[in-house]
Write a protein that holds these residues in place. Structure first.
Motif, PDB file in Angstrom:
ATOM      1  N   LYS A 271      32.810   9.178  18.722  1.00 12.52           N
ATOM      2  CA  LYS A 271      33.902  10.147  18.836  1.00 12.52           C
ATOM      3  C   LYS A 271      33.710  11.075  20.030  1.00 12.52           C
ATOM      4  O   LYS A 271      34.628  11.808  20.406  1.00 12.52           O
ATOM      5  N   ASN A 272      32.506  11.061  20.612  1.00 14.36           N
ATOM      6  CA  ASN A 272      32.237  11.840  21.820  1.00 14.36           C
ATOM      7  C   ASN A 272      32.888  11.134  23.008  1.00 14.36           C
ATOM      8  O   ASN A 272      32.426  10.080  23.457  1.00 14.36           O
ATOM      9  N   SER A 273      33.963  11.703  23.527  1.00 14.76           N
ATOM     10  CA  SER A 273      34.740  11.038  24.587  1.00 14.76           C
ATOM     11  C   SER A 273      33.960  10.858  25.877  1.00 14.76           C
ATOM     12  O   SER A 273      34.246   9.968  26.676  1.00 14.76           O
ATOM     13  N   ASN A 274      32.949  11.704  26.111  1.00 11.39           N
ATOM     14  CA  ASN A 274      32.172  11.618  27.351  1.00 11.39           C
ATOM     15  C   ASN A 274      31.126  10.506  27.317  1.00 11.39           C
ATOM     16  O   ASN A 274      30.769   9.956  28.362  1.00 11.39           O
ATOM     17  N   LEU A 275      30.632  10.196  26.120  1.00 15.51           N
ATOM     18  CA  LEU A 275      29.526   9.238  26.016  1.00 15.51           C
ATOM     19  C   LEU A 275      29.904   7.956  25.273  1.00 15.51           C
ATOM     20  O   LEU A 275      29.072   7.058  25.156  1.00 15.51           O
ATOM     21  N   SER A 276      31.132   7.883  24.745  1.00 19.06           N
ATOM     22  CA  SER A 276      31.496   6.752  23.887  1.00 19.06           C
ATOM     23  C   SER A 276      31.354   5.405  24.591  1.00 19.06           C
ATOM     24  O   SER A 276      30.873   4.434  24.003  1.00 19.06           O
ATOM     25  N   LYS A 277      31.765   5.331  25.858  1.00 20.38           N
ATOM     26  CA  LYS A 277      31.684   4.066  26.596  1.00 20.38           C
ATOM     27  C   LYS A 277      30.231   3.628  26.770  1.00 20.38           C
ATOM     28  O   LYS A 277      29.905   2.445  26.614  1.00 20.38           O
ATOM     29  N   HIS A 278      29.350   4.579  27.068  1.00 25.55           N
ATOM     30  CA  HIS A 278      27.935   4.267  27.278  1.00 25.55           C
ATOM     31  C   HIS A 278      27.259   3.879  25.963  1.00 25.55           C
ATOM     32  O   HIS A 278      26.413   2.984  25.925  1.00 25.55           O
ATOM     33  N   ILE A 279      27.638   4.557  24.874  1.00 24.14           N
ATOM     34  CA  ILE A 279      27.059   4.248  23.560  1.00 24.14           C
ATOM     35  C   ILE A 279      27.504   2.860  23.108  1.00 24.14           C
ATOM     36  O   ILE A 279      26.707   2.074  22.592  1.00 24.14           O
ATOM     37  N   ALA A 280      28.790   2.546  23.301  1.00 21.09           N
ATOM     38  CA  ALA A 280      29.305   1.227  22.925  1.00 21.09           C
ATOM     39  C   ALA A 280      28.636   0.128  23.750  1.00 21.09           C
ATOM     40  O   ALA A 280      28.348  -0.960  23.238  1.00 21.09           O
ATOM     41  N   ASP A 281      28.395   0.410  25.035  1.00 24.19           N
ATOM     42  CA  ASP A 281      27.761  -0.574  25.908  1.00 24.19           C
ATOM     43  C   ASP A 281      26.319  -0.835  25.485  1.00 24.19           C
ATOM     44  O   ASP A 281      25.820  -1.952  25.597  1.00 24.19           O
ATOM     45  N   ALA A 282      25.634   0.208  24.990  1.00 22.80           N
ATOM     46  CA  ALA A 282      24.235   0.053  24.573  1.00 22.80           C
ATOM     47  C   ALA A 282      24.109  -0.781  23.299  1.00 22.80           C
ATOM     48  O   ALA A 282      23.120  -1.492  23.109  1.00 22.80           O
ATOM     49  N   SER A 283      25.086  -0.691  22.388  1.00 20.14           N
ATOM     50  CA  SER A 283      25.097  -1.461  21.134  1.00 20.14           C
ATOM     51  C   SER A 283      23.839  -1.210  20.292  1.00 20.14           C
ATOM     52  O   SER A 283      23.130  -2.134  19.920  1.00 20.14           O
ATOM     53  N   TRP A 284      23.586   0.052  19.987  1.00 18.18           N
ATOM     54  CA  TRP A 284      22.429   0.400  19.155  1.00 18.18           C
ATOM     55  C   TRP A 284      22.537  -0.194  17.762  1.00 18.18           C
ATOM     56  O   TRP A 284      21.546  -0.681  17.216  1.00 18.18           O
ATOM     57  N   ARG A 285      23.734  -0.117  17.169  1.00 17.03           N
ATOM     58  CA  ARG A 285      23.903  -0.621  15.811  1.00 17.03           C
ATOM     59  C   ARG A 285      23.605  -2.111  15.736  1.00 17.03           C
ATOM     60  O   ARG A 285      22.975  -2.586  14.797  1.00 17.03           O
ATOM     61  N   ARG A 286      24.043  -2.873  16.713  1.00 14.98           N
ATOM     62  CA  ARG A 286      23.774  -4.310  16.720  1.00 14.98           C
ATOM     63  C   ARG A 286      22.284  -4.566  16.902  1.00 14.98           C
ATOM     64  O   ARG A 286      21.719  -5.474  16.278  1.00 14.98           O
ATOM     65  N   PHE A 287      21.622  -3.768  17.730  1.00 15.29           N
ATOM     66  CA  PHE A 287      20.185  -3.919  17.944  1.00 15.29           C
ATOM     67  C   PHE A 287      19.425  -3.709  16.633  1.00 15.29           C
ATOM     68  O   PHE A 287      18.526  -4.493  16.289  1.00 15.29           O
ATOM     69  N   ILE A 288      19.795  -2.678  15.873  1.00 19.30           N
ATOM     70  CA  ILE A 288      19.125  -2.396  14.604  1.00 19.30           C
ATOM     71  C   ILE A 288      19.423  -3.503  13.588  1.00 19.30           C
ATOM     72  O   ILE A 288      18.551  -3.895  12.808  1.00 19.30           O
ATOM     73  N   SER A 289      20.650  -4.025  13.605  1.00 19.02           N
ATOM     74  CA  SER A 289      20.980  -5.131  12.682  1.00 19.02           C
ATOM     75  C   SER A 289      20.179  -6.389  13.026  1.00 19.02           C
ATOM     76  O   SER A 289      19.779  -7.136  12.123  1.00 19.02           O
ATOM     77  N   TYR A 290      19.930  -6.628  14.322  1.00 15.48           N
ATOM     78  CA  TYR A 290      19.096  -7.765  14.725  1.00 15.48           C
ATOM     79  C   TYR A 290      17.663  -7.576  14.241  1.00 15.48           C
ATOM     80  O   TYR A 290      17.024  -8.517  13.745  1.00 15.48           O
ATOM     81  N   LEU A 291      17.139  -6.363  14.386  1.00 10.67           N
ATOM     82  CA  LEU A 291      15.800  -6.073  13.880  1.00 10.67           C
ATOM     83  C   LEU A 291      15.738  -6.279  12.369  1.00 10.67           C
ATOM     84  O   LEU A 291      14.747  -6.787  11.836  1.00 10.67           O
TER      85      LEU A 291
END
Length: 385
Positions: A271-291
């Motif tokens: 929901k942070n408009s300044n960082l949303s694109k960078h957060i989506a690009d990083a895909s932290w949630r997918r990384f944790i699901s892979y782990l």
């Protein structure tokens, strides 16, 4: 555990028409039942009921004869997809179900009456088997298959199997992981993994193609050709990201018996408009699901620390909490003990300490079984009972 193998399909022209037809029929049933459910709720305040709407399939086939060309079990699976969408909505996990679009990713599920012979898949109502690239052997009991069509026009075969857990040799290493944007993640060993930024590297080319697309006549041949080119570029970005995440998660799983991560609220962060694109690009949630699934498959353990645990604000030496720490402060000095901290590395040390509280009291950790324990509201790890 359930595991999915994914292979690239190479159908001929006749098979492409057949698959498009099957996928289209399932999409039609999904959208039609969703439309009926919305109308009945508005008029009669009638809520969703899976068994009642499943009984509507024969009536739909009578009203729309072209549905008889589809695999009946695939149509039943489409009703299950809609049921799952409603259940997730009622649980508060997702928004209200939306109509499926032809332009997005579409699938057809085939629970029975299929046969895999070497590098070919035989499905009902199709005379010739479809060729696919079998780049690795399928291990485990095959449960069902599904075929996915991407916006780029490519088809993929997904094989769901019941696969046995394959424990890796045990080790006494434990690592804490703190994800970020400056670096993709920082390990408690002090190692920092660079952020690949796949989307940002391709963004310039993507914008150029999208500007060209805006100048074309919608629906024309050149418009459709450019649209497919953009879809292929998006697909390339996703593939690059997934390859990076798979490779990194497999390396971490192989080297450590247990991993400790923070259970992030990524949905709220977006929901942070300044960082949303960078957060989506990083895909932290997918990384944790892979782990998470790799830990279960290879007999490792994943510990999730509560979202509200102040890992970055606590001094890893004396435990002082720096409430004035800002997101822009990448380095800070503890006012209590005078220790200078790297924000990300300090967070991993605090996460490691919290995670070890659980691991020392867990009997499962000694046996090397996988699992995903969580923490309570105070950020304390709960023991497995």
């Amino acid at each position: 555990m359930l595991y999915v193998y994914r292979f690239r399909l190479y159908p001929n022209r006749e098979q492409v028409e057949f698959l498009n037809c099957q996928i289209g029929h399932c999409r039609f049933v999904y959208n039609k039942l969703l439309e009926i459910a919305k109308e009945l709720y508005k008029k009669e305040n009638k809520k969703w009921n899976y068994y009642e709407y499943k009984k509507l399939l024969p009536k739909l086939k009578e009203e729309y004869p072209f549905l008889k060309e589809a695999n009946s079990q695939s149509l039943q699976e489409a009703v299950k997809w809609l049921d799952r969408a409603f259940k997730n909505f009622f649980k508060g996990l997702v928004k209200f179900p939306k109509f499926k679009s032809k332009k997005r990713v579409n699938s057809v599920s085939i629970p029975q009456y299929f046969k895999i012979e070497e590098n070919r898949i035989k499905i009902s109502k199709l005379e010739t088997p479809i060729k696919f690239k079998k780049h690795r052997s399928i291990e485990g009991k095959v449960k069902s298959i599904s075929i996915t069509k991407l916006p780029s026009g490519k088809f993929y075969l997904n094989v769901l199997v019941d696969r046995e857990i394959e424990p890796l040799p045990e080790t006494d290493k434990v690592v804490a992981i703190d994800v970020g944007l400056t670096h993709f993640c920082t390990l408690s060993t002090g190692k920092k993994i660079e952020n690949p930024r796949h989307l940002l590297k391709t963004e310039r080319k993507l914008k150029k193609l999208q500007r060209k697309l805006s100048r074309k006549v919608r629906g024309s041949n050149k418009y459709l050709k450019l649209q497919k080119k953009i879809a292929k570029l998006h697909e390339k970005i996703v593939n690059q990201r997934n390859y990076f995440l798979h490779k990194l998660s497999r390396k971490i799983i192989s080297d450590n018996q247990a991993m400790i991560v923070e259970d992030l609220n990524v949905k709220g962060m977006l929901k942070n408009s300044n960082l949303s694109k960078h957060i989506a690009d990083a895909s932290w949630r997918r990384f944790i699901s892979y782990l998470e699934y790799k830990a279960k498959l290879y007999g490792r353990k994943l510990v999730k620390i509560n979202t509200f645990y102040p890992s970055s604000k606590l001094c890893s030496v004396c435990g002082y909490k720096n409430g004035n720490l800002k997101l822009s402060d990448r380095n800070w000095k503890c006012p209590n003990c005078g220790t200078e901290h790297d924000r990300d590395y300090n967070a991993t040390l605090n996460l490691l300490r919290e995670g070890l509280k659980f691991l020392k009291g867990s009997l499962r950790f000694a046996s090397g079984r996988g699992g995903t324990p969580r923490t309570n509201a105070r950020g304390e790890c709960e023991r497995i009972r």
